[in-house]
Design an enzyme around this catalytic site. Structure first.
Site, PDB file in Angstrom:
ATOM      1  N   LYS A  13       0.846  -1.191   0.000  1.00  0.00           N
ATOM      2  CA  LYS A  13       0.000   0.000   0.000  1.00  0.00           C
ATOM      3  C   LYS A  13       0.879   1.239   0.000  1.00  0.00           C
ATOM      4  CE  LYS A  13       0.825   1.221   4.483  1.00  0.00           C
ATOM      5  NZ  LYS A  13       1.621   2.414   4.871  1.00  0.00           N
ATOM      6  N   PRO A  99       9.250  -3.989  -0.712  1.00  0.00           N
ATOM      7  CA  PRO A  99      10.446  -3.668   0.076  1.00  0.00           C
ATOM      8  C   PRO A  99      10.175  -3.810   1.576  1.00  0.00           C
ATOM      9  CG  PRO A  99      10.123  -2.040  -1.649  1.00  0.00           C
ATOM     10  CD  PRO A  99       8.892  -2.897  -1.636  1.00  0.00           C
ATOM     11  N   VAL A 100      11.209  -4.193   2.320  1.00  0.00           N
ATOM     12  CA  VAL A 100      11.076  -4.461   3.755  1.00  0.00           C
ATOM     13  C   VAL A 100      11.278  -3.176   4.556  1.00  0.00           C
ATOM     14  CG1 VAL A 100      12.067  -5.754   5.693  1.00  0.00           C
ATOM     15  CG2 VAL A 100      11.862  -6.835   3.430  1.00  0.00           C
ATOM     16  N   ALA A 102       9.652  -0.451   4.673  1.00  0.00           N
ATOM     17  CA  ALA A 102       9.717   0.611   3.674  1.00  0.00           C
ATOM     18  C   ALA A 102       8.477   1.491   3.636  1.00  0.00           C
ATOM     19  CB  ALA A 102       9.939  -0.005   2.286  1.00  0.00           C
ATOM     20  N   MET A 104       5.371   0.400   3.239  1.00  0.00           N
ATOM     21  CA  MET A 104       4.384  -0.120   2.306  1.00  0.00           C
ATOM     22  C   MET A 104       3.547  -1.261   2.886  1.00  0.00           C
ATOM     23  SD  MET A 104       6.417   0.050  -1.345  1.00  0.00           S
ATOM     24  CE  MET A 104       4.895  -0.360  -2.232  1.00  0.00           C
ATOM     25  N   GLY A 105       3.737  -1.572   4.162  1.00  0.00           N
ATOM     26  CA  GLY A 105       2.871  -2.540   4.827  1.00  0.00           C
ATOM     27  C   GLY A 105       3.116  -3.982   4.473  1.00  0.00           C
ATOM     28  N   GLY A 107       4.972  -6.550   5.745  1.00  0.00           N
ATOM     29  CA  GLY A 107       4.847  -7.528   6.814  1.00  0.00           C
ATOM     30  C   GLY A 107       3.412  -7.680   7.289  1.00  0.00           C
ATOM     31  N   SER A 108       2.719  -6.561   7.422  1.00  0.00           N
ATOM     32  CA  SER A 108       1.314  -6.601   7.850  1.00  0.00           C
ATOM     33  C   SER A 108       0.456  -7.341   6.841  1.00  0.00           C
ATOM     34  CB  SER A 108       0.782  -5.176   8.039  1.00  0.00           C
ATOM     35  OG  SER A 108       1.452  -4.521   9.088  1.00  0.00           O
ATOM     36  N   ASP A 141      -2.042  -1.952  11.418  1.00  0.00           N
ATOM     37  CA  ASP A 141      -2.612  -1.942  10.071  1.00  0.00           C
ATOM     38  C   ASP A 141      -2.807  -3.341   9.490  1.00  0.00           C
ATOM     39  OD1 ASP A 141       0.056  -2.448   9.692  1.00  0.00           O
ATOM     40  OD2 ASP A 141       0.398  -0.848   8.232  1.00  0.00           O
TER      41      ASP A 141
END
Length: 290
Positions: A13, A99-100, A102, A104-105, A107-108, A141
């Site tokens: 995201k 990207p980790v 970063a 952009m969510g 892992g979530s 999130d």
């Protein structure tokens, strides 16, 4: 089915805007943010349900990420098993395209995908509400990614108000400088004077520009309250934002707590030319389109 391979796509995201509206006694910040899911930038999740009883293993294409229940996807599987009284036997594999750390969510989104896959595979023992409550235990999130859609998020990022219109196709270029900035760091670096209520007229203007597909107007309105603080610590980000603007972007903003930058372009040709130029100049960074 209870055994076999379960697969899902876990989208990233961007925060089209991010307003920090307050700080709670428990240390969490309250916010208002417009989340746009990016189906074209997504991790690939696979859960093998034929692993040994009691096992939760996590393999990842990014070898820097932890495995097992030290990975948020593994934590999600462990939490689901506890809530449902189920003996785990899952081998989770993640191909990282987001990207980790970063903004952009990623892992979530991975965690939400695992929760949904397991719950659906075993007959939906958790209701939608219970699944969202479980997701919130993993991160603010994570519930958003159970049903990702364009939405204004509030609270600590867990309360979604979906938009009442379909978001038009947009020309979005992203640049990831390939170093991590955690959410905790992003909020720690925030300038305190940024905390204030969201201007209702500004919100209306942003939504109007988005609905009418006016990227030039939209670009003049969007913002990120975390950006100045992160840019202060990492001046390379401001330099990169300037380069992206010089290559035809209408607006360049940081998403989430960064450091990923996203840029709005008026047309696809200009965006792709900028991508080629920037990737050629910054081979160590990742420059990609949504």
């Amino acid at each position: 089915m209870e055994n076999g391979l379960l697969c899902a796509s876990a989208p990233g995201k961007i925060n089209l805007y991010l307003k920090v509206t307050g700080k709670r006694p428990d240390g969490y910040h309250e916010l208002e943010s417009l989340f746009l899911p990016l189906a074209g930038v997504a991790d690939d999740i696979a859960v093998d349900c034929d692993a040994l009883p009691g096992a939760i293993t996590v393999g990842c294409s990014d070898i820097m990420l932890p495995g097992g229940t030290n990975n948020i996807a593994g934590k999600a599987a462990e939490l689901w098993a506890k809530k449902c009284g189920h003996v785990p036997h899952w081998d989770i594999n993640i191909v990282k395209n987001i990207p980790v750390a970063a903004g952009m969510g990623g892992g979530s989104s991975d965690a939400a995908a695992v929760l949904k896959l397991l719950n659906g595979n075993y007959g939906d023992p958790l209701s939608s509400k219970e699944l969202a409550e479980a997701a919130l235990e993993l991160g603010a999130d994570v519930p958003y990614f159970l049903e990702p859609q364009a939405a204004i998020m509030s609270g600590i990022g867990e309360v979604a108000s979906p938009l009442e219109f379909e978001v038009p196709a947009m020309n979005i270029l992203l640049l990831s400088p390939q170093f991590p900035v955690t959410a905790a760091e992003g909020y720690r670096l925030m300038l305190p004077e940024k905390i204030s209520a969201m201007d209702e007229n500004l919100r209306k203007d942003i939504l109007s520009a988005l609905q009418t597909n006016d990227p030039e107007k939209l670009g003049k309105l969007i913002f990120n309250d975390l950006q100045p603080g992160v840019f202060n610590k990492y001046p390379i980000l401001e330099m990169l934002a300037g380069e992206i603007s010089a290559n035809g972007a209408l607006s360049v903003q940081m998403t989430g707590s960064g450091p990923t930058l996203f840029a709005l372009f008026g047309d696809r040709k200009t965006m792709l030319q900028a991508q080629e130029t920037l990737q050629g100049k910054h081979s160590d960074f990742r420059v990609f389109t949504a």
